[in-house]
Design a protein around this motif. Structure first.
Motif, short mmCIF file in Angstrom:
data_model
loop_
_atom_site.label_atom_id
_atom_site.label_comp_id
_atom_site.label_asym_id
_atom_site.label_seq_id
_atom_site.Cartn_x
_atom_site.Cartn_y
_atom_site.Cartn_z
N ALA A 127 46.29 29.75 37.65
CA ALA A 127 45.44 30.74 38.32
C ALA A 127 45.99 31.13 39.68
CB ALA A 127 44.03 30.18 38.48
N VAL A 128 46.88 30.32 40.21
CA VAL A 128 47.43 30.52 41.56
C VAL A 128 48.81 31.20 41.50
CG1 VAL A 128 48.21 29.32 43.65
CG2 VAL A 128 46.14 28.55 42.46
N TYR A 129 49.62 30.81 40.52
CA TYR A 129 50.97 31.35 40.38
C TYR A 129 50.97 32.60 39.49
CZ TYR A 129 52.45 26.66 41.97
OH TYR A 129 52.63 25.49 42.67
N ASN A 130 52.08 33.31 39.50
CA ASN A 130 52.34 34.41 38.57
C ASN A 130 53.58 34.11 37.74
OD1 ASN A 130 51.00 36.32 41.04
ND2 ASN A 130 50.45 36.87 38.94
N ARG A 131 53.83 34.98 36.77
CA ARG A 131 55.02 34.92 35.92
C ARG A 131 55.83 36.21 36.11
NH1 ARG A 131 50.96 34.41 31.01
NH2 ARG A 131 50.14 36.06 32.33
N PRO A 264 46.05 35.69 42.11
CA PRO A 264 44.79 36.32 42.53
C PRO A 264 43.84 35.40 43.29
CG PRO A 264 44.72 35.84 40.20
CD PRO A 264 46.12 35.55 40.64
N VAL A 265 44.02 34.08 43.19
CA VAL A 265 43.12 33.15 43.87
C VAL A 265 43.92 32.09 44.63
CG1 VAL A 265 41.08 33.46 42.42
CG2 VAL A 265 42.86 31.84 41.72
N ILE A 266 43.28 31.56 45.68
CA ILE A 266 43.89 30.54 46.54
C ILE A 266 43.15 29.23 46.34
CG2 ILE A 266 44.30 29.85 48.94
CD1 ILE A 266 44.40 32.86 49.62
N LEU A 267 43.89 28.15 46.12
CA LEU A 267 43.29 26.83 45.94
C LEU A 267 42.75 26.34 47.28
CD1 LEU A 267 42.69 24.34 44.20
CD2 LEU A 267 45.01 23.54 44.70
N LYS A 268 41.42 26.12 47.33
CA LYS A 268 40.77 25.70 48.57
C LYS A 268 40.36 24.24 48.54
CE LYS A 268 40.66 29.43 51.14
NZ LYS A 268 41.25 29.47 52.50
N GLU A 269 40.03 23.72 47.38
CA GLU A 269 39.56 22.33 47.29
C GLU A 269 39.96 21.76 45.94
OE1 GLU A 269 35.45 20.10 48.43
OE2 GLU A 269 35.28 21.63 46.87
N ARG A 270 40.42 20.52 45.98
CA ARG A 270 40.81 19.83 44.75
C ARG A 270 40.36 18.38 44.86
NH1 ARG A 270 44.59 16.30 43.05
NH2 ARG A 270 45.60 16.61 41.00
N ALA A 276 37.84 21.70 41.16
CA ALA A 276 38.83 22.49 41.89
C ALA A 276 38.18 23.82 42.21
CB ALA A 276 40.09 22.70 41.06
N VAL A 277 38.23 24.22 43.47
CA VAL A 277 37.61 25.46 43.93
C VAL A 277 38.70 26.40 44.41
CG1 VAL A 277 35.99 26.51 45.55
CG2 VAL A 277 35.50 24.24 44.59
N LEU A 278 38.69 27.64 43.88
CA LEU A 278 39.68 28.64 44.25
C LEU A 278 38.96 29.91 44.71
CD1 LEU A 278 40.58 27.20 41.25
CD2 LEU A 278 42.75 28.09 42.09
N GLU A 279 39.46 30.52 45.78
CA GLU A 279 38.85 31.70 46.35
C GLU A 279 39.77 32.91 46.22
OE1 GLU A 279 37.77 30.86 50.37
OE2 GLU A 279 36.35 29.26 49.82
N ARG A 280 39.13 34.10 46.22
CA ARG A 280 39.87 35.35 46.09
C ARG A 280 41.00 35.45 47.13
NH1 ARG A 280 36.09 39.09 47.78
NH2 ARG A 280 35.25 39.48 45.70
#
Length: 600
Positions: A127-131, A264-270, A276-280
């Protein structure tokens, strides 16, 4: 199959052809032929088609949906209760905001994407990386086709000899504004770094076995040089495993516990065992997504997952993406009648797994006996008939139509025959064969099949002990190719090309050969099909492998449940169940985020 689809299947694209987004959608397609007779594919212009919901699917509206095959976006087998694909409701404008909450049945693992292909490891990074490339997904993908789309690359071309691919990267892409990346520009050197890691270490090396070199020609141009032309080389670049990750996280050794990408999202909490919480990502190169973010909630108990979904505490839950029986879904529909449902198209099934390097499985008579002791009809009944028994190699890459279960195309050992099983074991001197099973229960299906196989093998004189182990223990052994003996829950690495099924799973040198098969004939054919650019000649090699595997019974068949996936009625822009395991709810959330929104 048309020439256009054959071209995509074999990779024999016109020499030095540059690919734009439109060309990609038109021609870079891995089509699953032979399925059209079963599926009724909507091709009309009716924009008022409604999503498939639990209530219509279990009422008279089912026949209406089945017969209304001109509705745009509907793909349905008339013999099954739910569609493979359903359209979004008409007249809806996506809403901004909200956190999408997903109940997952894995704990958070090592997030270094070179180290594992398990959900607990790669779902969050994906969800954080691209291809470089992606596959068409969401509400508009065809479940019978894989269609490449640009992601970090915008165009590419292949030289006439098939040995070099050149990719042009999208401009103005930045890494997320999180230390130590701090929003720096993304460039070709980043692709080179990630692909060189995949090639040299970890569990995805097979995709780059025949790469001679990688070149960052300039900041916006990346080149791959091959040692030999490969029929399917470009297709895996669109898959979930080859995400572009930054050098900084490898250098500071934080890549195992975090992810910072271009996505599209940034990892904020793991929090291990929790969420795991990810924000725009406000700087996402395709524009900010509709959602404020996504939260993966770790709920290891499947009953608790279902309860949370029923109580509308989650928007999606894994327990209802891998439902074991139609009864599970029917029970859900009674309490949540507006739930949306679709099924996954199936062209291959996962076999009973043996460590084929073990001396006890070298005699083909023993492998044949194991298969003939299993009655597929019994297992299919567990699932109210919603199961299939197929080969590990997808039938649609070999034949134009799905062979019926009594077809000679499945060979001499496909049928259930307990007495013949006992005779084969006696002839091999293995009347008291003992096996030790390990598996992780991804769904109740795995418990049921294991319980049945214990009894089925006992009837043939085979003893199978062992059973459940925890998620980490199982995947460390299975994915690492270290299966001690047998598994009722081994799963093949998903692949997006024919080579995955006719080389990666089979060749003795392939890291994805988790069964540790080592057969010189298979190796020879597996290597030959990689290089064969003529579609029919390549298909002939597939047939040789198909026939030989079924005769040698390296992969004893067991039925697989036809997966039904449930979505809350307000969840929009999300659809799972793509060809060859693509668009999987277990892994592929990143590609859904660009279209996902909450209709609340």
């Amino acid at each position: 199959m048309t020439d256009q689809h054959d071209t995509a299947l074999t990779g024999s694209l016109p020499a030095s052809e540059a690919w734009s987004r439109r060309a990609l959608l038109r021609s870079s397609m891995l089509a699953l032929s032979g399925l059209g007779a079963a599926a009724l594919i909507g091709c009309g212009k009716d924009e008022d088609a409604a999503p498939a919901t639990g209530a219509p699917a279990t009422s008279a509206a089912t026949s209406a949906a089945t017969s209304a095959t001109t509705q745009a976006g509907l793909v349905k087998d008339p013999n099954l209760p739910y569609p493979y694909q359903f359209p979004e409701p008409a007249g809806k404008t996506p809403k901004k905001g909200g956190i999408m909450r997903v109940g997952v049945d894995f704990d958070l693992g090592n997030h270094d994407v070179t180290r594992s292909s398990a959900g607990g490891s790669i779902t969050v990074p994906n969800a954080v990386y691209n291809r470089l490339l992606g596959f068409k997904s969401g509400p508009h993908f065809d479940p019978y086709k894989l269609e490449l789309e640009p992601e970090l690359a915008t165009t590419w071309e292949r030289t006439p000899d098939g040995l070099t691919y050149t990719f042009k990267l999208k401009p103005n892409v930045k890494w997320q504004n999180v230390a130590p990346l701090n929003g720096r520009a993304f460039e070709a050197a980043d692709v080179k770094f990630a692909f060189e890691r995949f090639q040299k270490e970890g569990v995805h090396r097979q995709y780059f076995t025949n790469v001679k070199s990688f070149e960052a020609v300039d900041k916006a141009t990346f080149k791959i040089n091959l040692t030999k032309a490969l029929a399917d080389f470009v297709m895996p670049l669109g898959g979930r495993y080859l995400t572009i990750h930054p050098k900084e996280l490898v250098d500071d050794a934080s890549i195992e516990r975090t992810a910072i990408g271009t996505g599209p999202v940034i990892l904020k909490e793991r929090l291990t065992g929790q969420r795991a919480v990810l924000e725009r990502n406000p700087d996402y190169f395709e524009g900010p997504i509709n959602l404020d973010g996504i939260e993966f909630r770790v709920i290891l108990d499947r009953d608790a997952q279902v309860a949370a979904f029923r109580a509308e505490q989650t928007d999606f839950t894994y327990a209802l993406a891998f439902a074991a029986t139609k009864r599970d879904i029917d029970a859900l529909v009674k309490t949540n009648p507006k739930v949306q449902l679709n099924m996954s198209a199936t062209t291959f099934t996962t076999p009973f797994a043996m460590n084929l390097s073990s001396p006890k499985y070298q005699d083909a008579r023993i492998r044949r006996a194991i298969q003939m002791s299993i009655d597929p009809a019994v297992v299919t009944n567990f699932y109210d008939g919603l199961a299939k028994t197929l080969s590990l190699q997808p039938w649609n890459l070999v034949f134009d139509k799905e062979p019926p279960q009594d077809s000679p195309l499945f060979g001499n050992w496909w049928k259930f025959n307990l007495e013949e099983s006992k005779k084969l074991l006696a002839a091999a001197g293995a009347e008291k064969l003992q096996m030790t099973n390990i598996y992780y229960p991804y769904s109740s299906y795995f418990d049921k099949i294991s319980e049945y196989l214990v009894d089925a093998f006992r009837n043939a004189g085979i003893s199978m002990s062992g059973g459940r182990v925890d998620y980490t223990e199982f995947n460390s052994q299975w994915v690492g190719g270290k299966l001690p003996d047998v598994s009722t829950g081994g799963w093949p690495a998903a692949g997006y090309d024919a080579d995955n099924y006719f080389y990666a799973h089979l060749h003795s040198k392939s890291p994805a050969n988790r069964w540790r098969l080592n057969d010189p004939k298979i190796d020879e054919w597996a290597e030959a099909q990689q290089l064969e650019l003529n579609p029919q000649k390549r298909k002939d090699i597939f047939r040789k492998i198909w026939d030989y595997n079924l005769d040698q019974v390296y992969f004893p068949r067991i039925p697989a449940v036809l997966i039904t996936t449930a979505y809350q009625p307000w969840l929009r822009g999300v659809r799972f169940g793509g060809a060859f395991g693509s668009s999987s709810s277990y892994y592929d959330w990143g590609e859904m985020l660009s279209t996902a929104w909450l209709d609340k």
